[in-house]
Design an enzyme around this catalytic site. Structure first.
Site: not given
Ligand SMILES: [Zn+2]
Length: 445
Positions: A88, A90, A121, A152-153, A417
């Site tokens: 992904h 995003d 990520d 995705e997030e 994150h």
């Molecule tokens: Zn991810």
């Protein structure tokens, strides 16, 4: 292509792929509502350019709402299987207040790692796919379906799209490059993910608020009743104490306790709670948490008042193989049964999403294990993931019998994150080599 040729081709592609990854990190592609759309669109264009250079012409896949995904296809050579590659573009937000040491959207190398939001990520997953395709000069020995998601997030529109167009996503093997090894250079294959269920629980005890002095004592107030009720969810040692939930001991690799403490940021003296290994607690046992409470006012506004009602949001991570609806029903039954003092309790479902268990024993799983062993020079171990990816179950339903390979370059140090997210270029290289070897084996080379 021989393993040596694939390895050499990936190594040759890496400098340019890392430059492209750095450029991709410069786009603040957070797809959350309220964040600017322009960088998300710019990141998607950048992904499409990156894949074109790797020999795959892509198009935007309109999901009917939200940000489009990137879609690309290469027809399978006769008799060869089709492999779906997922990542992904995003990202999570990256406020400086998280504690970043440098601009999250200016990729920088420090001590051998590339820092920036999304570097791991999951823009590293895109880099792995690009490096793999480059190694085959756009002519891989298997059919390719590539999907790079842009949501995705946040609230994803991809799952609904897959449900509507399952035939488009049919593949023999799904490679999800949005995972990682625990330790750099120590290969693992992720074979399970926990599921996630949530409910609300409301406690009512009075028909109006009361003065805590004039009435306090005989009448139970709702907030204290809710605290007593929630406390029944754990035993003295910190294990989830809801009887009947599915749990098992993790059979694969463990997660080193010191690394866990460090990654979780546990303060000195704070104990690791619950019985069993860290791996079991993270990947194969249920974990209950309380995510929010309504009722009591903030301290600054709190008067001498007993509350008539209070409500909590309770979440439960469920073990692989567990039925989410059944586990949610068990949790709700527990809450209803443990109400103290005859107080009125009401529970409501919030969500029930599936856990995931990769089908084991297939040729792709064996080939992936062998590919990791060659790329890393050591035997891989099997790990789980504590988080949930509901899309996997949706893909599994669209392609019954498909095998799933879950891996990537997001090691524990990547701090996805959080602040100072980073990726090790060697992990991207080794993963791209492993992926190239896997495709070669699947293609009969
Ligand atoms: Zn991810």
């Amino acid at each position: 292509m021989s393993p040596e040729t694939i390895t050499a081709a990936v190594k040759a592609a890496m400098p340019e792929v890392m430059t492209e990854l750095a450029e991709l990190v410069s786009h603040a592609s957070c797809a959350f509502p309220g964040f600017p759309a322009e960088p998300v669109h710019a990141a998607r264009k950048s992904v499409m350019r990156m894949l074109a250079k790797a020999g795959l012409e892509t198009r935007e896949l309109d999901l009917g709402a939200g940000y489009p995904a990137v879609w690309g296809e290469i027809e399978a050579p006769p008799g060869a299987p089709t492999v779906l590659l997922y990542a992904h573009y995003d990202i999570q937000p990256a406020p400086m207040a998280q504690g970043w040491d440098s601009d999250p959207f200016k990729a920088v190398m420090r001590d051998g790692r590339l820092y920036g939001r999304g570097a791991a990520d999951d823009k590293s997953g895109i880099a792995i796919h690009a490096a793999t395709l480059r190694a085959f000069a756009g002519k891989p020995p298997v059919g390719i379906k590539l999907v790079i998601e842009g949501e995705e997030e946040t609230v994803s529109n991809l799952e609904a799209y897959v449900n509507k167009h399952p035939e488009l996503f049919k593949a023999d093997v799904m490679i999800i490059a949005d995972m990682g090894n625990i330790t750099c250079g120590e290969p693992v294959l992720t074979t399970t993910l926990r599921g996630h269920v949530q409910c609300s629980v409301e406690v009512r005890t009075l028909d109006h608020p009361l003065h805590s002095g004039v009435f306090g004592g005989p009448a139970p107030d709702a907030f204290v009743s809710l605290i007593r009720l929630l406390n029944s969810l754990w035993d003295e040692r910190g294990n989830t104490a809801v009887a009947g939930l599915r749990a098992f001991d993790w059979p694969g690799a463990d997660y080193p306790v010191d690394l866990y403490r460090e990654m979780a940021g546990m303060l000195p003296g704070v104990e690791v709670v619950g019985d069993g290994s860290i791996a079991s607690k993270l990947w194969s046992q249920p974990t209950v948490s309380v995510l929010g409470i309504d009722g009591p006012p903030p301290i600054a506004e709190a008067g001498n008042v007993l509350l008539p009602s209070a409500k909590a949001k309770v979440a439960l991570r469920i073990a692989p193989g567990a039925d989410p609806d059944a586990e949610l029903a068990i949790l709700e039954k527990h809450l209803l049964a443990h109400a103290p003092w005859g107080v009125v309790v009401e529970v409501h479902d919030i969500k029930a999403s599936d856990a995931f268990k990769a089908p084991m024993g297939g040729p792709a799983m064996a080939a992936a294990m062998a590919a990791l062993a060659t790329a890393y020079g050591k035997a891989p171990s099997e790990v789980g993931s504590g988080g949930s990816i509901p899309l996997l179950e949706t893909l599994a339903k669209a392609s019954p019998g498909a095998e799933f390979i879950l891996w990537g370059a997001e090691d524990a140090l990547a701090n996805i994150h959080g602040a100072n997210e980073s990726v090790h270029p060697d992990e991207i290289e080794r993963m791209a080599i492993a992926q190239g070897l896997l495709l070669a084996t699947l293609g009969g080379q």
